[in-house]
Design an enzyme around this catalytic site. Structure first.
Site, PDB file in Angstrom:
ATOM      1  N   GLY A  88     -24.586  25.899 -17.977  1.00  0.00           N
ATOM      2  CA  GLY A  88     -24.848  25.805 -19.405  1.00  0.00           C
ATOM      3  C   GLY A  88     -26.236  26.344 -19.704  1.00  0.00           C
ATOM      4  N   ARG A  89     -26.785  25.955 -20.840  1.00  0.00           N
ATOM      5  CA  ARG A  89     -28.124  26.423 -21.207  1.00  0.00           C
ATOM      6  C   ARG A  89     -29.224  25.541 -20.647  1.00  0.00           C
ATOM      7  NH1 ARG A  89     -28.911  26.631 -26.852  1.00  0.00           N
ATOM      8  NH2 ARG A  89     -26.937  25.618 -27.261  1.00  0.00           N
ATOM      9  N   GLU A  92     -31.990  26.846 -17.949  1.00  0.00           N
ATOM     10  CA  GLU A  92     -33.056  27.777 -18.327  1.00  0.00           C
ATOM     11  C   GLU A  92     -34.349  27.068 -18.705  1.00  0.00           C
ATOM     12  OE1 GLU A  92     -32.554  29.151 -22.929  1.00  0.00           O
ATOM     13  OE2 GLU A  92     -30.982  29.803 -21.568  1.00  0.00           O
ATOM     14  N   CYS A 118     -22.397  28.270 -12.224  1.00  0.00           N
ATOM     15  CA  CYS A 118     -22.718  29.042 -13.424  1.00  0.00           C
ATOM     16  C   CYS A 118     -24.227  29.322 -13.511  1.00  0.00           C
ATOM     17  CB  CYS A 118     -22.184  28.295 -14.645  1.00  0.00           C
ATOM     18  SG  CYS A 118     -22.108  29.256 -16.150  1.00  0.00           S
ATOM     19  N   HIS A 119     -24.870  28.905 -14.598  1.00  0.00           N
ATOM     20  CA  HIS A 119     -26.311  29.104 -14.754  1.00  0.00           C
ATOM     21  C   HIS A 119     -27.137  28.068 -13.987  1.00  0.00           C
ATOM     22  CE1 HIS A 119     -24.920  31.739 -17.948  1.00  0.00           C
ATOM     23  NE2 HIS A 119     -26.142  32.234 -18.042  1.00  0.00           N
ATOM     24  N   TYR A 138     -22.466  32.767 -12.711  1.00  0.00           N
ATOM     25  CA  TYR A 138     -21.995  33.539 -13.851  1.00  0.00           C
ATOM     26  C   TYR A 138     -22.627  34.929 -13.710  1.00  0.00           C
ATOM     27  CZ  TYR A 138     -20.608  34.857 -18.495  1.00  0.00           C
ATOM     28  OH  TYR A 138     -20.017  35.522 -19.545  1.00  0.00           O
TER      29      TYR A 138
END
Length: 194
Positions: A88-89, A92, A118-119, A138
């Site tokens: 997800g975000r 980051e 993923c992330h 990802y």
């Protein structure tokens, strides 16, 4: 034998990538502590649902409120057997937290099982622990893996594959849950009896 597993989450963590492993790992008898910097047990993080609808990248919709069950500030990584890093975000900005990076380094360098998806792989690259290791993620994270000295494990067209390198299992996105979680359970030594 049941394991004690740490899960690092934050606001707009990918919904399925946090909730599904959290529930599945508990279902097979493991203890899972979901934590977020700056939040305590009983508080929530907002999740985001990422879907693959034929666009050049995923779409994003508001998910659920995911309740934390442990305090980030009290985490001692040596008390845990394994680590889960959803995507997800959240990764980051979680990668900007020095304690998060220290936690990630502890698990990778001590050889404890680490599952990232993923992330979530952004926490591994930011912690500088993947040089020479083969990972998947990802596809937008491929450049970070290569720049951090890692090797890229190709993503299949359905995003359903997982890659294991030593104590690390990675996957591109939530469609890989069956393979990603199965391989993580193997690293944990979890036996599921039919």
């Amino acid at each position: 034998m049941p394991k004690k597993i740490l899960m690092l989450v934050g606001d707009f963590v990918e919904d399925y990538e946090a909730m599904v492993p959290f529930q599945m790992l508990k279902m097979v008898g493991h203890t899972v502590h979901a934590v977020c910097p700056g939040k305590k047990a009983g508080e929530t993080v907002k999740t985001a649902v990422h879907d693959f609808e034929g666009d050049q990248t995923y779409t994003e919709k508001r998910g659920h409120n995911f309740m934390l069950n442990a305090d980030f500030e009290k985490v001692k990584p040596e008390d845990y057997d394994a680590l889960v890093i959803p995507g997800g975000r959240a990764p980051e900005y979680l990668r900007l937290n020095d304690k998060v990076l220290e936690i990630v380094k502890h698990f990778v360098e001590s050889g404890k099982p680490v599952a990232a998806i993923c992330h979530g792989i952004q926490l591994l690259t930011a912690a500088n622990v993947i040089k020479g290791r083969t990972l998947t993620a990802y596809p937008a994270v491929k450049a970070e893996i290569l720049l951090a000295g890692g090797k890229w494990c190709e993503v299949n067209s359905t995003f359903s594959n997982a890659c294991v390198d030593g104590n690390i299992v990675t996957a591109p996105a939530w469609p890989a849950h069956p393979e990603w979680i199965r391989k993580f359970l193997e690293l944990l030594g979890t036996e599921i009896k039919a």
